[in-house]
Motif scaffolding. Structure first.
Motif, PDB file in Angstrom:
ATOM      1  N   GLU A 144       0.799  -1.218   0.000  1.00 33.68           N
ATOM      2  CA  GLU A 144       0.000   0.000   0.000  1.00 33.68           C
ATOM      3  C   GLU A 144       0.837   1.276   0.000  1.00 33.68           C
ATOM      4  N   VAL A 145       2.076   1.203   0.461  1.00 35.32           N
ATOM      5  CA  VAL A 145       2.888   2.418   0.569  1.00 35.32           C
ATOM      6  C   VAL A 145       4.102   2.370  -0.343  1.00 35.32           C
ATOM      7  N   LEU A 146       4.865   1.273  -0.264  1.00 35.31           N
ATOM      8  CA  LEU A 146       6.123   1.221  -1.018  1.00 35.31           C
ATOM      9  C   LEU A 146       5.906   1.007  -2.513  1.00 35.31           C
ATOM     10  N   GLN A 147       5.024   0.092  -2.855  1.00 30.09           N
ATOM     11  CA  GLN A 147       4.815  -0.219  -4.272  1.00 30.09           C
ATOM     12  C   GLN A 147       4.377   0.989  -5.101  1.00 30.09           C
ATOM     13  N   PRO A 148       3.438   1.833  -4.613  1.00 25.59           N
ATOM     14  CA  PRO A 148       3.051   3.010  -5.414  1.00 25.59           C
ATOM     15  C   PRO A 148       4.195   4.011  -5.634  1.00 25.59           C
ATOM     16  N   MET A 149       5.237   3.948  -4.847  1.00 23.00           N
ATOM     17  CA  MET A 149       6.364   4.875  -5.024  1.00 23.00           C
ATOM     18  C   MET A 149       7.235   4.511  -6.225  1.00 23.00           C
ATOM     19  N   LEU A 150       7.177   3.259  -6.663  1.00 23.07           N
ATOM     20  CA  LEU A 150       8.130   2.742  -7.641  1.00 23.07           C
ATOM     21  C   LEU A 150       7.617   2.896  -9.062  1.00 23.07           C
ATOM     22  N   SER A 151       8.569   3.029  -9.960  1.00 22.98           N
ATOM     23  CA  SER A 151       8.266   3.102 -11.395  1.00 22.98           C
ATOM     24  C   SER A 151       8.911   1.920 -12.096  1.00 22.98           C
ATOM     25  N   ALA A 152       8.588   1.755 -13.359  1.00 24.85           N
ATOM     26  CA  ALA A 152       9.143   0.625 -14.110  1.00 24.85           C
ATOM     27  C   ALA A 152      10.661   0.693 -14.168  1.00 24.85           C
ATOM     28  N   ARG A 153      11.249   1.876 -14.253  1.00 30.24           N
ATOM     29  CA  ARG A 153      12.704   2.024 -14.318  1.00 30.24           C
ATOM     30  C   ARG A 153      13.376   1.561 -13.024  1.00 30.24           C
ATOM     31  N   ASP A 154      12.671   1.696 -11.901  1.00 27.82           N
ATOM     32  CA  ASP A 154      13.231   1.260 -10.612  1.00 27.82           C
ATOM     33  C   ASP A 154      13.414  -0.252 -10.560  1.00 27.82           C
TER      34      ASP A 154
ATOM     35  N   ARG B 221      17.314  10.051  -8.730  1.00 27.78           N
ATOM     36  CA  ARG B 221      16.174   9.190  -8.444  1.00 27.78           C
ATOM     37  C   ARG B 221      16.370   8.474  -7.098  1.00 27.78           C
ATOM     38  N   TYR B 222      17.580   8.121  -6.789  1.00 25.54           N
ATOM     39  CA  TYR B 222      17.853   7.467  -5.498  1.00 25.54           C
ATOM     40  C   TYR B 222      17.534   8.426  -4.347  1.00 25.54           C
ATOM     41  N   GLU B 223      17.981   9.664  -4.458  1.00 26.89           N
ATOM     42  CA  GLU B 223      17.732  10.635  -3.400  1.00 26.89           C
ATOM     43  C   GLU B 223      16.244  10.871  -3.216  1.00 26.89           C
ATOM     44  N   GLN B 224      15.536  10.937  -4.331  1.00 27.44           N
ATOM     45  CA  GLN B 224      14.095  11.165  -4.258  1.00 27.44           C
ATOM     46  C   GLN B 224      13.385   9.992  -3.586  1.00 27.44           C
ATOM     47  N   LEU B 225      13.757   8.781  -4.009  1.00 24.19           N
ATOM     48  CA  LEU B 225      13.120   7.585  -3.444  1.00 24.19           C
ATOM     49  C   LEU B 225      13.509   7.402  -1.978  1.00 24.19           C
ATOM     50  N   LEU B 226      14.766   7.708  -1.644  1.00 29.41           N
ATOM     51  CA  LEU B 226      15.214   7.577  -0.258  1.00 29.41           C
ATOM     52  C   LEU B 226      14.443   8.523   0.650  1.00 29.41           C
ATOM     53  N   ALA B 227      14.200   9.751   0.199  1.00 30.05           N
ATOM     54  CA  ALA B 227      13.440  10.716   1.005  1.00 30.05           C
ATOM     55  C   ALA B 227      12.020  10.212   1.252  1.00 30.05           C
TER      56      ALA B 227
ATOM     57  N   HIS C  69      12.150   7.296   3.809  1.00 31.59           N
ATOM     58  CA  HIS C  69      12.361   7.773   5.176  1.00 31.59           C
ATOM     59  C   HIS C  69      11.094   8.397   5.747  1.00 31.59           C
ATOM     60  N   GLU C  70      10.355   9.076   4.929  1.00 37.10           N
ATOM     61  CA  GLU C  70       9.169   9.772   5.404  1.00 37.10           C
ATOM     62  C   GLU C  70       8.001   8.840   5.657  1.00 37.10           C
TER      63      GLU C  70
ATOM     64  N   ILE D  24       9.851  -0.095  11.279  1.00 40.06           N
ATOM     65  CA  ILE D  24      10.767  -0.535  10.218  1.00 40.06           C
ATOM     66  C   ILE D  24      12.066   0.264  10.307  1.00 40.06           C
ATOM     67  N   THR D  25      13.193  -0.480  10.321  1.00 36.55           N
ATOM     68  CA  THR D  25      14.510   0.172  10.439  1.00 36.55           C
ATOM     69  C   THR D  25      15.338   0.076   9.165  1.00 36.55           C
ATOM     70  N   GLY D  26      14.891  -0.708   8.181  1.00 35.18           N
ATOM     71  CA  GLY D  26      15.653  -0.848   6.949  1.00 35.18           C
ATOM     72  C   GLY D  26      14.783  -1.318   5.799  1.00 35.18           C
ATOM     73  N   VAL D  27      15.138  -0.891   4.587  1.00 39.60           N
ATOM     74  CA  VAL D  27      14.375  -1.258   3.388  1.00 39.60           C
ATOM     75  C   VAL D  27      15.356  -1.627   2.281  1.00 39.60           C
ATOM     76  N   ARG D  28      15.070  -2.739   1.598  1.00 43.43           N
ATOM     77  CA  ARG D  28      15.834  -3.124   0.413  1.00 43.43           C
ATOM     78  C   ARG D  28      14.864  -3.612  -0.654  1.00 43.43           C
ATOM     79  N   LEU D  29      15.220  -3.330  -1.910  1.00 43.70           N
ATOM     80  CA  LEU D  29      14.484  -3.872  -3.051  1.00 43.70           C
ATOM     81  C   LEU D  29      15.420  -4.807  -3.803  1.00 43.70           C
ATOM     82  N   TRP D  30      14.920  -6.022  -4.099  1.00 42.75           N
ATOM     83  CA  TRP D  30      15.746  -7.050  -4.729  1.00 42.75           C
ATOM     84  C   TRP D  30      15.196  -7.424  -6.101  1.00 42.75           C
ATOM     85  N   ALA D  31      16.125  -7.632  -7.027  1.00 40.37           N
ATOM     86  CA  ALA D  31      15.763  -8.255  -8.305  1.00 40.37           C
ATOM     87  C   ALA D  31      15.781  -9.769  -8.120  1.00 40.37           C
ATOM     88  N   GLN D  32      15.187 -10.498  -9.049  1.00 42.91           N
ATOM     89  CA  GLN D  32      15.089 -11.943  -8.899  1.00 42.91           C
ATOM     90  C   GLN D  32      16.450 -12.645  -8.911  1.00 42.91           C
TER      91      GLN D  32
END
Length: 260
Positions: A54-64, A73-79, A82-83, A90-98
Motif C-alpha cells: 500500500e505504501v512502497l509499491q506506489p512509489m516505484l516506477s518501471a525504471r526502478d 532518483r535514489y535521493e528522491q526515493l530515499l526521502a 524515510h518519510e 521498520i529500520t531498513g528497506v531493500r528492493l531485490w531483483a530476482q
C-alpha cells in the motif's frame, strides 16, 4: 515414632506437590510467552506486507525495477522511504531483483551488490507472496510485488528489530517463569531440609527408645544386697575382692609384728 515419620512424609509430599505445580506454572507461562511471540511475529509480517503493497509499491516506477537506482532518483526515493516507511518500527528497506541484485537500499553503499544466497529466500517469498526470517536479532520480511507495465517482479525486504518483538512478548507472562522456577527451587530446598530434619529426629528418638529399654531391663541396685549374677563370677571378679585381699595382708602383717 510412626507419627513423626508420617508427618515427615506428609510434609515432603506437600513440598513436592507444590514444586510440581510451580514447574507446571513456569511451563505454561513460557508456552504462553512463545505463543504471544509467534502472534506478534505474524502481525509484524502482515504489517510489513501491507506497508509494502500500500505504501512502497506506489512509489516505484518501471525504471526502478530494471536496474539499481542511483543519482537523483535514489535521493528522491530515499526521502520518500524515510518519510513514509521508516517512520514506524521498520529500520531498513531493500528492493531485490530476482537474480539477487539489490536495486535499492536505505544504505547507499549496498545498492548494486549481488547476493546469490538470497535467491532461495526470494523464490520462497515469490511462491508464498511473503516470507519472514530472523537473522542477527533482526526480523526480515520479504514480500513480492509487481512494478511497472509490463509488470516486473521485485522483492521488497523490510527490516525491524526482532528484540523489540521478543521484549513485547515477555511483558505479560515471562516474569512468572522466573518466579515459578524460584519458588520450585525453594520448595525443593524445603523438601531436602524436611527429609534431613525428620531423619535426625528419628535417629535421636531411636537412641532414646533403646536407652529406655536398657534401663527398664536392668534390675535396680539395692545397697547391701549382692548384685544379681555375682555368685556366678570368679572370686577375683567379684566386687570387693581386692579390698578383701588387702585387709588380709594387713592382718597378717600386724600378726607377724605382734609375734616379734
Amino acid at each position: 515414632m510412626p507419627e513423626g515419620r508420617n508427618r515427615g512424609r506428609e510434609l515432603r509430599a506437600l513440598w513436592a506437590t507444590l514444586a510440581v505445580i510451580c514447574l507446571l506454572g513456569a511451563g505454561v507461562a513460557y508456552g504462553a510467552t512463545r505463543y504471544l511471540q509467534s502472534e506478534l511475529e505474524a502481525d509484524a509480517t502482515q504489517d510489513a506486507r501491507k506497508l509494502t503493497n500500500e505504501v512502497l509499491q506506489p512509489m516505484l516506477s518501471a525504471r526502478d525495477a530494471e536496474a539499481p537506482v542511483r543519482g537523483e532518483r535514489y535521493e528522491q526515493l530515499l526521502a520518500s522511504v524515510h518519510e513514509r516507511v521508516l517512520a514506524g518500527p521498520i529500520t531498513g528497506v531493500r528492493l531485490w531483483a530476482q537474480d539477487g541484485t539489490i536495486l535499492f537500499s536505505d544504505e547507499r553503499r549496498t545498492v548494486g551488490e549481488r547476493d546469490a544466497r538470497m535467491r532461495e529466500d526470494l523464490h520462497a517469498a515469490i511462491a508464498g507472496s511473503s516470507l519472514s526470517v530472523v537473522e542477527d536479532g533482526e526480523f526480515h520480511t520479504l514480500t513480492s510485488m509487481r512494478v511497472g507495465e509490463p509488470p516486473s517482479l521485485v522483492m521488497a525486504e523490510l527490516i525491524q528489530s526482532h528484540e523489540a518483538i521478543v521484549e513485547e512478548s515477555r511483558e505479560q507472562w515471562y516474569p512468572w517463569v522466573g518466579r515459578a522456577l524460584t519458588a520450585a527451587a525453594v520448595l525443593a530446598v524445603l523438601w531436602i531440609a524436611t527429609a534431613i530434619a525428620f531423619w535426625v529426629f528419628g535417629v535421636l528418638q531411636t537412641g532414646r527408645t533403646e536407652r529406655r529399654k536398657v534401663e527398664a531391663a536392668a534390675p535396680p541396685v539395692i545397697p547391701g544386697l549382692p548384685v544379681q549374677g555375682d555368685e556366678d563370677l570368679p572370686a577375683y571378679m567379684r566386687p570387693g575382692f581386692r579390698e578383701e585381699i588387702e585387709a588380709r595382708r594387713r592382718m597378717e602383717i600386724e600378726g607377724i609384728a605382734a609375734d616379734t
